[in-house]
Write a protein that holds these residues in place. Structure first.
Motif, PDB file in Angstrom:
ATOM      1  N   LEU A   1       0.824  -1.208   0.000  1.00 36.90           N
ATOM      2  CA  LEU A   1       0.000   0.000   0.000  1.00 36.90           C
ATOM      3  C   LEU A   1       0.859   1.260   0.000  1.00 36.90           C
ATOM      4  O   LEU A   1       0.499   2.267  -0.620  1.00 36.90           O
ATOM      5  N   ARG A   2       1.991   1.197   0.680  1.00 35.88           N
ATOM      6  CA  ARG A   2       2.895   2.351   0.667  1.00 35.88           C
ATOM      7  C   ARG A   2       3.416   2.595  -0.749  1.00 35.88           C
ATOM      8  O   ARG A   2       3.492   3.738  -1.207  1.00 35.88           O
ATOM      9  N   CYS A   3       3.743   1.526  -1.450  1.00 34.94           N
ATOM     10  CA  CYS A   3       4.190   1.666  -2.840  1.00 34.94           C
ATOM     11  C   CYS A   3       3.073   2.227  -3.716  1.00 34.94           C
ATOM     12  O   CYS A   3       3.280   3.180  -4.483  1.00 34.94           O
ATOM     13  N   ILE A   4       1.883   1.637  -3.603  1.00 32.27           N
ATOM     14  CA  ILE A   4       0.754   2.060  -4.430  1.00 32.27           C
ATOM     15  C   ILE A   4       0.426   3.534  -4.193  1.00 32.27           C
ATOM     16  O   ILE A   4       0.253   4.315  -5.136  1.00 32.27           O
ATOM     17  N   ASP A   5       0.348   3.912  -2.920  1.00 27.13           N
ATOM     18  CA  ASP A   5      -0.114   5.263  -2.600  1.00 27.13           C
ATOM     19  C   ASP A   5       0.941   6.329  -2.875  1.00 27.13           C
ATOM     20  O   ASP A   5       0.599   7.436  -3.311  1.00 27.13           O
ATOM     21  N   THR A   6       2.211   6.021  -2.627  1.00 28.84           N
ATOM     22  CA  THR A   6       3.239   7.018  -2.943  1.00 28.84           C
ATOM     23  C   THR A   6       3.365   7.194  -4.451  1.00 28.84           C
ATOM     24  O   THR A   6       3.555   8.315  -4.934  1.00 28.84           O
TER      25      THR A   6
END
Length: 305
Positions: free
Chosen positions: A48-53
């Motif tokens: 999710l950190r990858c997707i959202d950033t």
């Protein structure tokens, strides 16, 4: 053709999508399923950190609006490659079947900086999983391909944990290999490369996907958004109160025949913008609807649309 567990001789239920090794499989990585289920950890949080950033960098480049920022946003969307390592999706429906990653990235960018720019600027369209609702041609295959590339590094970490948990991946003549792959770095917020160790099956690297992240259909599809949230808002828009104080609403079947409400992404966008003018966020309403229908414990691979 044998599934992963059959190929490696792994018995019992497995925590990864147990797909056929030598063929395309009609399962797709769904970013909203990752967001809803939030397991297994720490891989879900990292994904999710990858997707959202990543998507924040794209949308922020539009909001900043300078030539430099817009050039960067467009470039970020044009650096995907076909994620065949997972064996998920149908190749002819993914990047390769649509002219390559650069073409698909251009589609998305043109919509985000065109008709959909208003929903980007007000912060309504802010997640990768929102794209299929508004971008023509972006459905489960393209969404899965994009998501897989963005979260390739967490998927590699998950795969490594599975290799440690199941020694069959590197015994009995089976081997692993080290590969250099493009990955999204959420710290630097840029594409980079990473050396990754993956199982090798039929001579090709194999990337494992958690079971709950793979689905036959997207939780957030354009058709589902239209048939539930968009038409529900249109019903309230056109509702009238009769002489007895009763609220009268048109049926969704009737509204589908209205020229301004025919099913399609243009209608999704147009009605979403009208809702914003009335201080209503249809995407948030849609996501709340989905969350109410999908128990957190559900195995996403068995879920229906």
């Amino acid at each position: 053709m044998p599934t992963i567990s059959n190929h490696y001789g792994i018995a019992g239920p497995v925590p990864f999508a147990d797909v056929e090794i030598g063929a395309d499989n009609r399962l797709y990585v769904d970013p909203h399923a990752i967001r809803l289920h939030r397991d297994p950890e720490p891989f879900a949080a990292d994904a999710l950190r990858c997707i959202d950033t990543f998507f924040h960098e794209v949308t922020n480049s539009i909001i900043v609006g300078t030539p430099t920022s817009r050039a960067r946003g467009r470039a970020l969307l044009q650096q995907f490659t076909e994620p065949w390592e997972t064996r998920l999706g149908m190749a002819e429906a993914g990047f390769h079947g649509h002219g390559g990653a650069e073409t698909v990235g251009t589609w998305i960018w043109d919509v985000l900086t065109g008709d959909a720019e208003a929903v980007v600027r007000v912060g309504v369209l802010r997640h990768v999983e929102d794209l299929p609702l508004f971008v023509e041609g972006v459905d489960r295959d393209i969404t899965s391909d994009i998501t897989t590339r963005i979260i390739f590094s967490p998927l590699a970490d998950f795969t490594e944990s599975m290799v440690h948990a199941y020694p069959q991946f590197h015994s009995g003549g089976h081997q692993t290999g080290t590969f250099t792959k493009q990955v999204w770095d959420p710290s630097s917020r840029a594409w980079g490369t990473r050396s990754i160790t993956l199982p090798v099956a039929d001579g090709k690297p194999l990337l494992l996907v958690p079971r709950s992240w793979a689905r036959r259909t997207l939780l957030m599809s354009a058709r589902r958004f239209y048939g539930t949230t968009v038409l529900s808002f249109a019903q309230l828009e056109q509702a009238v109160v009769d002489s007895n104080g009763k609220l009268l609403v048109s049926s969704k079947k009737f509204l589908r025949t209205h020229p301004d409400l025919r099913e399609g992404r243009e209608t999704n966008l147009r009605v979403t913008l009208r809702a914003i003018e009335n201080e209503q966020d249809l995407l948030e309403a849609f996501k709340a609807f989905i969350a109410s229908k999908i128990p957190p414990s559900e195995d996403a691979t068995d879920a229906a649309a």
